[in-house]
Each structure stands twice: as structure tokens, then as C-alpha cells.
Scaffold this active site. Structure first.
Site, PDB file in Angstrom:
ATOM      1  N   SER A   1     107.234  43.105 -68.007  1.00  0.00           N
ATOM      2  CA  SER A   1     106.309  42.674 -67.204  1.00  0.00           C
ATOM      3  C   SER A   1     105.543  43.937 -66.368  1.00  0.00           C
ATOM      4  O   SER A   1     106.118  44.786 -66.835  1.00  0.00           O
ATOM      5  CB  SER A   1     106.831  41.822 -65.939  1.00  0.00           C
ATOM      6  OG  SER A   1     107.782  42.367 -65.403  1.00  0.00           O
TER       7      SER A   1
ATOM      8  N   GLU B   1      92.314  47.614 -68.630  1.00  0.00           N
ATOM      9  CA  GLU B   1      91.896  46.464 -69.445  1.00  0.00           C
ATOM     10  C   GLU B   1      91.815  45.240 -68.571  1.00  0.00           C
ATOM     11  O   GLU B   1      92.075  45.166 -67.283  1.00  0.00           O
ATOM     12  CB  GLU B   1      93.199  46.080 -70.259  1.00  0.00           C
ATOM     13  CG  GLU B   1      93.572  46.930 -71.213  1.00  0.00           C
ATOM     14  CD  GLU B   1      94.994  46.934 -72.091  1.00  0.00           C
ATOM     15  OE1 GLU B   1      95.400  45.779 -71.891  1.00  0.00           O
ATOM     16  OE2 GLU B   1      95.354  47.942 -72.746  1.00  0.00           O
TER      17      GLU B   1
ATOM     18  N   LYS C   1      93.274  41.778 -66.822  1.00  0.00           N
ATOM     19  CA  LYS C   1      94.612  40.894 -66.880  1.00  0.00           C
ATOM     20  C   LYS C   1      94.171  39.413 -66.943  1.00  0.00           C
ATOM     21  O   LYS C   1      93.752  38.743 -66.054  1.00  0.00           O
ATOM     22  CB  LYS C   1      95.099  41.197 -65.355  1.00  0.00           C
ATOM     23  CG  LYS C   1      96.658  40.425 -65.548  1.00  0.00           C
ATOM     24  CD  LYS C   1      97.368  41.049 -64.226  1.00  0.00           C
ATOM     25  CE  LYS C   1      98.705  40.805 -64.262  1.00  0.00           C
ATOM     26  NZ  LYS C   1      99.007  39.028 -64.466  1.00  0.00           N
TER      27      LYS C   1
ATOM     28  N   ASP D   1      94.499  35.611 -67.501  1.00  0.00           N
ATOM     29  CA  ASP D   1      95.310  34.422 -66.719  1.00  0.00           C
ATOM     30  C   ASP D   1      95.791  33.535 -67.742  1.00  0.00           C
ATOM     31  O   ASP D   1      95.363  32.076 -67.885  1.00  0.00           O
ATOM     32  CB  ASP D   1      94.579  34.013 -65.631  1.00  0.00           C
ATOM     33  CG  ASP D   1      95.748  33.353 -64.635  1.00  0.00           C
ATOM     34  OD1 ASP D   1      96.791  33.444 -64.774  1.00  0.00           O
ATOM     35  OD2 ASP D   1      95.263  33.036 -63.635  1.00  0.00           O
TER      36      ASP D   1
ATOM     37  N   TYR E   1      96.868  42.795 -76.515  1.00  0.00           N
ATOM     38  CA  TYR E   1      96.870  44.009 -75.672  1.00  0.00           C
ATOM     39  C   TYR E   1      98.004  45.047 -75.822  1.00  0.00           C
ATOM     40  O   TYR E   1      97.891  45.953 -75.215  1.00  0.00           O
ATOM     41  CB  TYR E   1      96.635  43.607 -74.535  1.00  0.00           C
ATOM     42  CG  TYR E   1      97.413  42.792 -73.825  1.00  0.00           C
ATOM     43  CD1 TYR E   1      98.791  42.888 -73.475  1.00  0.00           C
ATOM     44  CD2 TYR E   1      97.005  41.445 -73.308  1.00  0.00           C
ATOM     45  CE1 TYR E   1      99.653  41.747 -73.281  1.00  0.00           C
ATOM     46  CE2 TYR E   1      97.679  40.434 -72.898  1.00  0.00           C
ATOM     47  CZ  TYR E   1      99.125  40.830 -72.632  1.00  0.00           C
ATOM     48  OH  TYR E   1     100.008  39.649 -72.199  1.00  0.00           O
TER      49      TYR E   1
ATOM     50  N   LYS F   1      95.059  43.427 -58.565  1.00  0.00           N
ATOM     51  CA  LYS F   1      94.522  42.083 -58.512  1.00  0.00           C
ATOM     52  C   LYS F   1      93.163  41.908 -58.052  1.00  0.00           C
ATOM     53  O   LYS F   1      92.427  42.529 -57.452  1.00  0.00           O
ATOM     54  CB  LYS F   1      95.334  41.135 -57.586  1.00  0.00           C
ATOM     55  CG  LYS F   1      96.731  40.928 -58.487  1.00  0.00           C
ATOM     56  CD  LYS F   1      96.801  40.012 -59.183  1.00  0.00           C
ATOM     57  CE  LYS F   1      98.188  39.229 -59.381  1.00  0.00           C
ATOM     58  NZ  LYS F   1      98.326  37.886 -59.929  1.00  0.00           N
TER      59      LYS F   1
ATOM     60  N   CYS G   1      75.589   1.931 -52.026  1.00  0.00           N
ATOM     61  CA  CYS G   1      75.247   3.625 -52.246  1.00  0.00           C
ATOM     62  C   CYS G   1      75.236   4.049 -50.587  1.00  0.00           C
ATOM     63  O   CYS G   1      74.453   3.453 -49.931  1.00  0.00           O
ATOM     64  CB  CYS G   1      73.891   3.795 -52.837  1.00  0.00           C
ATOM     65  SG  CYS G   1      73.098   5.363 -52.703  1.00  0.00           S
TER      66      CYS G   1
ATOM     67  N   CYS H   1      70.948   4.668 -50.036  1.00  0.00           N
ATOM     68  CA  CYS H   1      70.155   3.562 -49.806  1.00  0.00           C
ATOM     69  C   CYS H   1      70.530   2.294 -49.831  1.00  0.00           C
ATOM     70  O   CYS H   1      69.777   1.303 -49.924  1.00  0.00           O
ATOM     71  CB  CYS H   1      69.278   3.686 -51.324  1.00  0.00           C
ATOM     72  SG  CYS H   1      70.005   3.226 -52.767  1.00  0.00           S
TER      73      CYS H   1
ATOM     74  N   CYS I   1      74.918   4.383 -58.196  1.00  0.00           N
ATOM     75  CA  CYS I   1      74.085   3.673 -57.342  1.00  0.00           C
ATOM     76  C   CYS I   1      72.769   3.288 -58.309  1.00  0.00           C
ATOM     77  O   CYS I   1      72.502   3.725 -59.306  1.00  0.00           O
ATOM     78  CB  CYS I   1      73.272   4.741 -56.587  1.00  0.00           C
ATOM     79  SG  CYS I   1      71.913   4.034 -55.690  1.00  0.00           S
TER      80      CYS I   1
ATOM     81  N   CYS J   1      66.254   4.956 -54.575  1.00  0.00           N
ATOM     82  CA  CYS J   1      67.181   5.622 -53.648  1.00  0.00           C
ATOM     83  C   CYS J   1      66.682   7.050 -53.505  1.00  0.00           C
ATOM     84  O   CYS J   1      66.347   7.735 -54.128  1.00  0.00           O
ATOM     85  CB  CYS J   1      68.376   5.718 -54.450  1.00  0.00           C
ATOM     86  SG  CYS J   1      69.675   6.871 -53.659  1.00  0.00           S
TER      87      CYS J   1
HETATM   88  S1  IVH Z   1     100.731  44.465 -70.899  1.00  0.00           S
HETATM   89  C1  IVH Z   1     104.554  46.728 -70.649  1.00  0.00           C
HETATM   90  N1  IVH Z   1      98.108  43.894 -70.599  1.00  0.00           N
HETATM   91  O1  IVH Z   1     100.480  40.150 -67.397  1.00  0.00           O
HETATM   92  C2  IVH Z   1     103.317  45.757 -70.311  1.00  0.00           C
HETATM   93  N2  IVH Z   1      99.757  42.292 -69.731  1.00  0.00           N
HETATM   94  O2  IVH Z   1     103.471  41.058 -65.722  1.00  0.00           O
HETATM   95  C3  IVH Z   1     103.385  44.427 -71.050  1.00  0.00           C
HETATM   96  N3  IVH Z   1      98.945  40.168 -68.918  1.00  0.00           N
HETATM   97  O3  IVH Z   1     103.313  38.434 -68.915  1.00  0.00           O
HETATM   98  C4  IVH Z   1     102.305  43.554 -70.513  1.00  0.00           C
HETATM   99  N4  IVH Z   1      96.806  40.667 -69.384  1.00  0.00           N
HETATM  100  O4  IVH Z   1     101.055  37.892 -69.799  1.00  0.00           O
HETATM  101  C5  IVH Z   1      99.482  43.445 -70.525  1.00  0.00           C
HETATM  102  N5  IVH Z   1      95.808  43.388 -70.683  1.00  0.00           N
HETATM  103  C6  IVH Z   1      97.190  43.069 -70.237  1.00  0.00           C
HETATM  104  C7  IVH Z   1      97.607  41.897 -69.704  1.00  0.00           C
HETATM  105  C8  IVH Z   1      98.837  41.448 -69.479  1.00  0.00           C
HETATM  106  C9  IVH Z   1      97.617  39.654 -68.908  1.00  0.00           C
HETATM  107  C10 IVH Z   1     100.198  39.372 -68.544  1.00  0.00           C
HETATM  108  C11 IVH Z   1     101.228  38.925 -69.506  1.00  0.00           C
HETATM  109  C12 IVH Z   1     102.387  39.724 -68.848  1.00  0.00           C
HETATM  110  C13 IVH Z   1     101.998  39.966 -67.393  1.00  0.00           C
HETATM  111  C14 IVH Z   1     102.664  41.141 -67.039  1.00  0.00           C
END
Ligand code: IVH
Length: 718
Positions: A92, A129, A131, A133, A246, A336, A455, A458, A473, A479
Site C-alpha cells: 500500500s 500519477e 490515484k 478510486d 500502474y 489526496k 403537485c 400547481c 405532475c 404547471c
Molecule cells: S501503486 C507500491 N499507483 O492505492 C505501490 N496505487 O494504498 C503500490 N492506487 O491498493 C501501489 N492508484 O489500489 C499505485 N497510481 C497508483 C494508484 C494506486 C490507486 C491504489 C491501489 C492501492 C492503494 C495504495
């Protein structure tokens, strides 16, 4: 080659070749379609190739391969997802909690300190890059064939979700020949926001029709996580997912390992994986800050959710030097943006009336900062949804605002309920709930929501039709709310575009009774307008000038401006092109309307119903009488289509025409142009150096013609 009339039916060897050829073609076109968004053949042709391959595989099961595109369709239902131990753990990333620009500077400073760099040393190079979701996925390829897809799980052990991941069109099932013998590609599976909205819309319809056990999804990430973990891949297939690469895991037999994160991403892209185009090399903290800001500005316009950006040290050698702290690399950080979901309380539930009379319950909220803006209203969609989510005045709710989508109430958080973390959800995602644990007294809950019988604007009856989710309506243009919306719709920039005719003015015009229908706009005089509150003579004159200027408009603008249900800008353009004149559209039958590109039964019926109403035809007449006009023409509705229903295959080089031009001419004449010759082919048009297609045509006895003969067939009276 002379065709041998006594030849055996094709031998398995050639069937095998054909299957391989079809697979290669389908891989190629799937990449063009899903990943590059630039299809080169019509969908119907793709389907035809696909069905041909399916038929071969059904007759010759031994020819089936795990990378066959037919395997995307899904089949058996699993009992449980099998655990998969990751050869290389899935890590992570540390999160920079400071959502301000200073977060990037703090990371850069840490990296420089760890590397022992002095202030005078050159800036560190990073790859910045998005991130995404969604949820992290590891894709394992052996000899270039996708053999396993696994979720992250706890980072050591995930779950085998290969059957569902195969349904994701953007994920290649087979890679080019130059890939390492073992290759794990890592990235994010996600659902686009428009796909998510459409999925929830379908779910709301199912619920309205009484389907049991159906629900709407909280956000794209949960919808994606749910789809990926289905035991039945047919369900996953109905929930369209996408992918961005990625990172990578185990790699064996890599002959030219890249030196940087950026080079890795470029090679993943070259191998057919989607890589986000926003990815950028940045030098030093200032460029990271600029990236964070730039992406922040684009965030709402992206078609998918991101919750931040990620910075990674670009050089893989430097990454190695920096190493890890527990599960988190020192060389990467997530920076973030403000969360797209927040907690707030419901102060009231109002009912709003839309342009077509749809009644929408709207929660009035204690102001809250979500996804970068302050939100005070959120939609509850309809009565069924409001009741299913059981949203009441006084409740604490989660609101979501992402992209340009209207904020919505996702769910109620009752004090006793602790939210369950979803796999793939970040822990930070839970932070808003902490407020609930501070022991604040919960206000009294109101009554469950019920839609009023009338409604609110009206007083006309509010009705919900059988199987429909929405109440409407029945007042129509009687109306005031619908009248206001109808006028604003007509005046908006993408429709007739009347400058200065905004919310406030329309409100006054309708409330004062000056305007009842659209044509009344053109009866406005300076005295009446200038008599309205807060309306200076100068601005009144400007509005009159704007109305005058737009008396001359275009058919698509007017048609869109009329506000026919289901007729958006694109459909209005298609209808105008096809019919050329408003009268022809007004008089078109459902069948004639169905001839138009992208017009289906629902849209056709809606147009028909609209123009069957005498008052709507009157509106058009009165607009004309008021001097509103637009150019009309013949339209394309009666373009002759002498080759309708005929299938052509083109091969070789033609003396005068380019291949694409010949194809376009044939298609305009109603013909289908296919990529390969079969018994269904009517003509093969052969030029210089025609190859195997010509042989095949002769073999099957298909008519072979040259360019001149093709041009002759294109004559309308041929
Ligand atoms: S790299 C060593 N790149 O974020 C790094 N993660 O906490 C391994 N995520 O579970 C992850 N965009 O689901 C990386 N451009 C990105 C990302 C990314 C989203 C997520 C991924 C991971 C979490 C990391």
C-alpha cells in the site's frame, strides 16, 4: 488456384488456422474498441467474427484456448473464490494527509533527506500519477496468456477473480510475443461514473418493477468491488468495468528491464494495457504541487473517480535505495483531494418539479464541503429510493458529490450502525464516521417520506405509472414549475440560446403571468419587461434584442429546445439531418422515426406522442407566426439505398478509389462491408494484387467484380 469441386470439407488444420486468425483479429479490434476507443470496424462486424469463432469452438472444443475472446462471456458459477498467494506482496502507499499543496513539499523533503541530498543538489525526478478510486488487481500472464487475476486481499493473499476479470474488455487476454515469460501486471479495476449512474438507474427500474433482492450501489468503487467478487461471471459482465495499469509484481525472463517507473508504464501501454494519459514526469516539489493543482482542476471532468494523486520516485535504482517501512515504500506517497463523500444532517425533504413534470424528492442539508464544493441539496431520486434508504428529517446521512453529477444521499447512518469497510476501500474513507462517535445527541427522526398526492407547485394530481419509478405532475404547461423549466430549456445556450433569459427573469415572467407558453416570449414588450422588479430599461432592451437576434435559428436547436422527452441535442441533430424539415418530423410515424440513427422505440414513441398533442403543434405554429425561422432542406430520409441488405468484401488496390472511400460509398448506399468472405457475401470487389479473399470467393462461388462494376451498382437506378 483452381477450385477443386471434389475437395473434402476444410480439414481441422485449416479450421485451426481460421480460429487462430479470428482470435488475432478479435484481440486487435477489442484493443481498438475498449482501450483506444477508436474502433475500425462496425460492432455488427465484430459480432460476426465473434460468432464465427464461437461456432468453430463449439464444433471443435479441442481448439478452445484460455485466451480466446469467447472466454470473456463467462460461464460456470463458482461456489467460492479461491485464495491466491501473491508471489510478490501487493503493497500500500503512505498517504499525505495534508490535502493542501504543502503535502507534496513534505514528501520531497523526506525523500531528499533519506537520500542524503544537500540543498544545492539537483531536484529528484518523480512520476506523478492519478490515484484511482477502485480496487487493486494483480493480473498474471504466463507465456503472454492471462492465467490468473487476483484481488489484493491483505496484500499477501488475495482472491481468484479470473472469471470476472476476463469480462473486462480493456484487459488483454493475450499479450504480444515480446513479453517476459511470467509477467504480473498490477493496476486498478474501476467503474466509470457514467456506467455507474446507468447501472444504478437500471437497478432503480428493477426495484420499481418489484424485483426482489436488488439494490442500488453506494459509489463506483463499491459497485466495482461487488462485481469483481461475484461468483457468477454473467453478473459481473452486466456491470461494466475498466482498468488502468500502474505497477507490476513477479516478472521472470525480462530481457530488457526498464530503468524507470515511466518506462515501465510506457511498455505496459505498448503491450495493450490502458495507462492514464495524465501521468507526468515531474522534477522537484514545485512540479509536484503544480501537478496536484492541475489534476485537482480537472478532477470533476474526468470520467471516473480519483481520490488523489500518487508521486513515485522515477528511477527504479533510487527506489531500491529508499526501500520500505513495513508495507509502505519510502519512494511513493498518495496526495489526496477533498473527499467525495461526507456526513451531514437532513433538515427537510422538498419535492421539486422538473421540466417534464418529474417529481424529485430533494434533501435539504446542513451545508457540507464535499468533493470540493459546499452542498446544501441532494437528490433522493424518487419515492421508492427515499423509502428504501429510509431517509428522514433529522437523520445523519452520507452525501456523495463526484464530477458533474448531482449530489445524492447515499445512505443514512444510524448511531448504532458501524459501517463495514469494503475490500479495496481505503481506511481513510472511514474518517467521516468518527464524528458519530463523539456522542452527540441524535435529533428526533421524522416520518418516512411519502410523495404528496398533488403537485406542490400547481396542485394537479401526481401519478406514478405501473412499473415506473417516478411520480409525475399531470399539469403539463399549466404547471408553473414545468413552464419555467420549459422556458429555461428553450433559452439555454445549447438550444435557441437567448442571452439574459436566466433563472431569476423566467421566474418573474412566469409568476407575474406574463408568459404562459413559449411563443409568449415573443409578445413581450419593453414596458412590461422594464416593469418587472429589479429590471432596468437597458437590460430589458438587451433581452428583447437577444430574442430578436435568435428569431433566426437552426432546426436542431429549435427541436432540442422544444423539450421533447428523450430528445437530447444529439438526437435532435440526427432527426434534423434525416428529415430535413420540422413538418416531416411532426408527421413522421413511429416506423419512420425508427429509421433514424440511434432512435429506438422509446424515443420514437415519445416524439410521436409529443406531436400528437394539439397544444404542442400550436406552439410550433405560434413560434412560426412570431417570426421564428430556420433553414430546412430535403433531408437524407429519401436518399436512395440501392444496395440495402447486400454484403460486400473489398480486396486489393483499386484503380481510382481508396479502400475507405469505396467502403463509405457502399455503406451510404445501404450495403454492409465485411472483412472476410463467407457464403453470405454477395460481391467481392477485387483490385490489383487481390489475395486470399479472392481465392476464397472463387472457392465459394461468390461474384467477383471490379471497381467499375461496383460504381455501376451504386447508381440509384441500377
Ligand atoms: S501503486 C507500491 N499507483 O492505492 C505501490 N496505487 O494504498 C503500490 N492506487 O491498493 C501501489 N492508484 O489500489 C499505485 N497510481 C497508483 C494508484 C494506486 C490507486 C491504489 C491501489 C492501492 C492503494 C495504495
Amino acid at each position: 488456384m483452381t477450385p477443386d469441386l471434389f475437395a473434402e470439407p476444410p480439414q481441422p488444420a485449416s479450421v485451426a488456422e481460421r480460429a487462430a486468425e479470428l482470435r488475432a483479429q478479435l484481440h486487435h479490434h477489442a484493443h481498438l474498441y475498449y482501450t483506444l476507443d477508436a474502433p475500425k470496424i462496425p460492432d455488427a462486424e465484430y459480432d460476426r467474427l465473434f460468432q464465427e469463432l464461437q461456432a468453430i469452438e463449439a464444433q471443435h472444443p479441442e481448439l478452445m484456448t484460455p485466451d480466446s475472446p469467447t472466454q470473456r462471456v463467462g460461464g460456470a458459477i463458482l461456489k467460492a473464490l479461491a485464495p491466491v498467494r501473491h508471489a510478490v506482496p501487493m503493497l500500500s502507499i503512505r498517504t499525505e494527509t495534508d490535502t493542501e499543496a504543502s503535502g507534496a513539499a513534505a514528501f520531497d523533503a523526506r525523500v531528499r533527506r533519506e537520500l542524503g541530498l544537500a540543498e544545492a543538489d539537483p531536484p529528484v525526478e518523480y512520476l506523478a500519477e492519478l490515484k484511482f478510486d477502485g480496487l487493486a488487481m494483480s493480473l498474471r500472464y504466463e507465456q503472454g496468456v492471462l492465467v490468473r487475476a487476483a484481488t489484493r486481499g491483505d496484500g499477501e493473499t488475495g482472491e481468484d477473480v479470473t472469471h470476472n476479470v476476463r469480462t473486462i474488455g480493456q484487459i488483454p487476454l493475450r499479450l504480444p510475443n515480446d513479453v517476459p515469460e511470467v509477467l504480473e501486471v498490477r493496476g486498478e479495476v474501476y467503474m466509470r461514473r457514467d456506467q455507474f449512474e446507468a447501472l444504478n438507474e437500471r437497478q432503480r427500474e428493477k426495484i420499481a418493477q418489484g424485483a426482489k433482492g436488488e439494490k442500488t450501489f453506494v459509489n463506483p468503487r463499491n459497485a466495482a468491488a461487488g462485481a469483481v467478487r461475484q461468483l457468477d461471471s454473467r453478473i459481473a459482465r452486466e456491470r461494466p468495468l475498466s482498468f488502468f495499469a500502474y505497477s507490476w509484481g513477479e516478472v521472470v525472463g525480462d530481457e530488457s528491464p526498464p530503468a524507470t517507473q515511466y518506462d515501465w508504464l510506457m511498455r505496459l501501454k505498448a503491450w495493450g494495457f490502458p495507462v492514464a494519459e495524465q501521468t507526468a514526469v515531474c522534477r522537484g516539489a514545485d512540479e509536484l504541487v503544480a501537478f496536484h493543482r492541475r489534476i485537482g482542476e480537472q478532477r470533476d471532468a474526468l470520467p471516473y473517480d480519483i481520490d488523489g494523486v500518487v508521486y513515485k520516485v522515477n528511477s527504479l535504482d533510487t527506489q531500491k535505495r529508499l526501500g520500505f517501512v513495513t508495507r509502505e515504500p519510502r519512494w511513493a506517497v498518495a496526495h489526496k483531494y477533498p473527499a467525495q463523500e461526507q456526513l451531514t444532517t437532513v433538515q427537510a425533504i422538498d419535492v421539486q418539479v422538473g421540466r417534464t413534470g418529474k417529481l424529485t424528492p430533494v434533501a435539504k442539508l446542513a451545508p457540507v464541503f464535499v468533493g470540493g464544493v459546499t452542498v446544501t441539496n441532494a437528490t433522493l431520486h424518487n419515492e421508492l429510493e427515499a423509502r428504501r434508504k429510509d431517509v428522514r428529517v433529522g437523520d445523519t446521512v452520507i452525501v456523495r458529490r463526484a464530477g458533474d453529477v448531482i449530489p445524492e444521499v447515499v445512505s443514512v447512518v444510524l448511531p448504532s450502525v458501524q459501517p463495514e469497510p469494503v475490500e479495496g476501500a481505503s481506511r481513510e474513507g472511514l474518517r467521516p464516521f468518527d464524528k458519530l462517535r463523539t456522542g452527540q445527541a441524535q435529533p428526533e427522526r421524522g416520518e418516512p417520506f411519502t410523495m404528496p398526492a398533488h403537485c406542490p407547485v400547481c396542485g394537479s394530481d401526481a401519478v406514478r405509472e405501473e412499473g415506473e419509478a417516478d411520480h409525475r405532475c399531470t399539469g403539463g404547461l399549466f404547471c408553473a414549475a414545468q413552464r419555467k423549466q420549459a422556458i429555461l430549456h428553450y433559452a439555454q445556450r445549447r438550444a435557441v440560446d437567448i442571452e439574459g433569459l436566466g433563472d431569476k427573469l423566467v421566474e418573474q415572467l412566469v409568476d407575474s403571468g406574463l408568459i404562459k407558453t413559449l411563443p409568449d416570449l415573443y409578445k413581450l414588450g419593453l414596458t412590461a419587461l422594464a416593469g418587472l422588479e429589479r429590471m432596468a430599461e437597458k437590460s430589458a432592451q438587451n433581452v428583447l434584442d437577444a430574442l430578436q437576434k435568435r428569431r433566426e435559428t437552426t432546426l436542431p436547436r429549435l427541436l432540442f429546445g422544444l423539450g421533447i422527452r428523450h430528445v437530447g441535442e444529439a438526437t435532435a441533430k440526427d432527426l434534423s439531418r434525416h428529415f430535413g424539415s420540422l413538418d416531416r418530423i411532426m408527421d413522421a410515424s413511429v416506423d419512420e422515426l425508427l429509421q433514424v440513427n440511434d432512435v429506438g422505440p422509446v424515443v420514437a414513441q415519445s416524439i410521436r406522442t409529443f406531436f400528437e398533442q394539439e397544444h404542442n403543434r400550436e406552439v410550433v405554429e405560434q413560434l412560426r407566426a412570431a417570426g421564428v425561422h430556420w433553414p430546412e432542406n430535403e433531408g437524407e430520409h429519401n436518399t436512395p439505398q440501392p444496395l440495402l441488405g447486400k454484403t460486400f468484401v473489398l480486396t486489393g488496390t483499386f484503380p481510382t478509389l481508396k479502400r475507405e472511400d469505396a467502403k463509405a460509398m457502399l455503406e451510404a448506399a445501404g450495403a454492409k462491408v465485411a472483412g472476410s468472405v463467407s457464403k453470405k457475401t454477395d460481391y467481392v470487389v477485387a483490385g490489383e494484387e487481390a489475395g486470399s479473399k479472392l481465392d476464397k470467393a472463387r472457392e465459394l462461388g461468390v461474384a467477383v467484380i471490379d471497381e467499375a462494376a461496383m460504381l455501376a451498382l451504386l447508381q440509384p437506378d441500377a
